[in-house]
Design a protein around this motif. Structure first.
Motif, PDB file in Angstrom:
ATOM      1  N   ARG A  88       7.418   7.912   5.369  1.00 28.28           N
ATOM      2  CA  ARG A  88       7.192   8.813   4.233  1.00 28.28           C
ATOM      3  C   ARG A  88       7.959  10.121   4.417  1.00 28.28           C
ATOM      4  NH1 ARG A  88       2.764   7.652   0.891  1.00 28.28           N
ATOM      5  NH2 ARG A  88       1.604   5.791   1.544  1.00 28.28           N
ATOM      6  N   ARG A  96       8.260   3.977  -0.633  1.00 31.57           N
ATOM      7  CA  ARG A  96       7.627   3.651  -1.924  1.00 31.57           C
ATOM      8  C   ARG A  96       7.974   2.227  -2.341  1.00 31.57           C
ATOM      9  NH1 ARG A  96       8.667   7.985  -6.443  1.00 31.57           N
ATOM     10  NH2 ARG A  96       7.437   6.419  -7.548  1.00 31.57           N
ATOM     11  N   SER A  99       5.932  -0.150  -0.429  1.00 27.49           N
ATOM     12  CA  SER A  99       4.553  -0.034  -0.897  1.00 27.49           C
ATOM     13  C   SER A  99       3.556  -0.358   0.212  1.00 27.49           C
ATOM     14  CB  SER A  99       4.366  -0.958  -2.119  1.00 27.49           C
ATOM     15  OG  SER A  99       3.084  -0.836  -2.661  1.00 27.49           O
TER      16      SER A  99
END
Length: 217
Positions: A88, A96, A99
């Motif tokens: 992150r 992202r 996920s």
């Protein structure tokens, strides 16, 4: 030295966790839409696998047998949280894209399987080498599948155009099916078939045989 090389090289083809042991297939189906996601997932899983195997092997004589699975999952989950936070911070867009699948490394059968089957019974050195070999074998399949899906699905590799599409004035028509999970399923199935065709000893004996019925009339 020979044993060390065997632990690293063996899982690449002969004992590959995906094509031979059919472990870690779920994430291989989900995160191989492109080569970059396959590379990041491979690096994340291999890192967690090596660290968790080393820590579990180091603590194996101090872990009560009845709660060993809880301790193993706690160690793996802690490492996954660290890897997820790292991604992150430094590769947010890829984080992202991947996920929840990085988080699901906690329940990945490959990571849990090597911890329970090998790290709990062997010293730190062999456990880390075994984890590294299995991580590289897992990564090899993800990279092959991710490369095929991105190349045929988008005409590119790592975002670089290899096959110019018709929309951009080229000749290649991207195959939308390659971006769907069934495409990964078929590619992995073909890889399993190819490996077992070359390594005949990997073919399991049939558990059932078709009965031969004689036609009447």
């Amino acid at each position: 030295m020979r044993k060390a090389l065997t632990r690293i090289i063996g899982p690449l083809i002969d004992q590959n966790p995906i094509t031979r042991q059919i472990l870690g297939v779920c994430s291989a189906l989900a995160v191989t839409t492109s080569l970059d996601t396959a590379l990041v997932m491979s690096a994340a899983l291999t890192t967690v696998l090596c660290l968790s195997s080393g820590i579990i092997s180091l603590l194996r004589h101090h872990i009560p047998h009845v709660i060993r699975l809880i301790v193993q999952i706690t160690i793996i989950a802690s490492l996954v949280i660290v890897i997820d936070e790292f991604m992150r911070a430094y590769v947010f867009e890829l984080s992202r894209t991947l996920s929840v699948f990085v988080g699901l490394i906690v329940t990945n059968c490959l990571v849990l399987g090597r911890a329970e089957a090998f790290a709990m019974r062997n010293p730190v050195g062999p456990s880390v080498l075994d984890a590294l070999g299995n991580g590289l074998g897992y990564s090899l399949i993800l990279i092959v599948v991710g490369s095929i899906r991105e190349l045929l699905g988008e005409g590119s590799l790592l975002g670089l155009v290899i096959l110019p599409s018709v929309e951009d004035g080229g000749w290649f028509q991207p195959l939308g099916l390659m971006q769907l999970a069934p495409a990964a399923f078929f590619i992995i199935g073909l890889l399993v078939w190819a490996v077992r065709s070359l390594r005949r000893d990997q073919i399991e004996p049939a558990q059932y045989s078709l009965s031969q019925t004689r036609s009447r009339g």
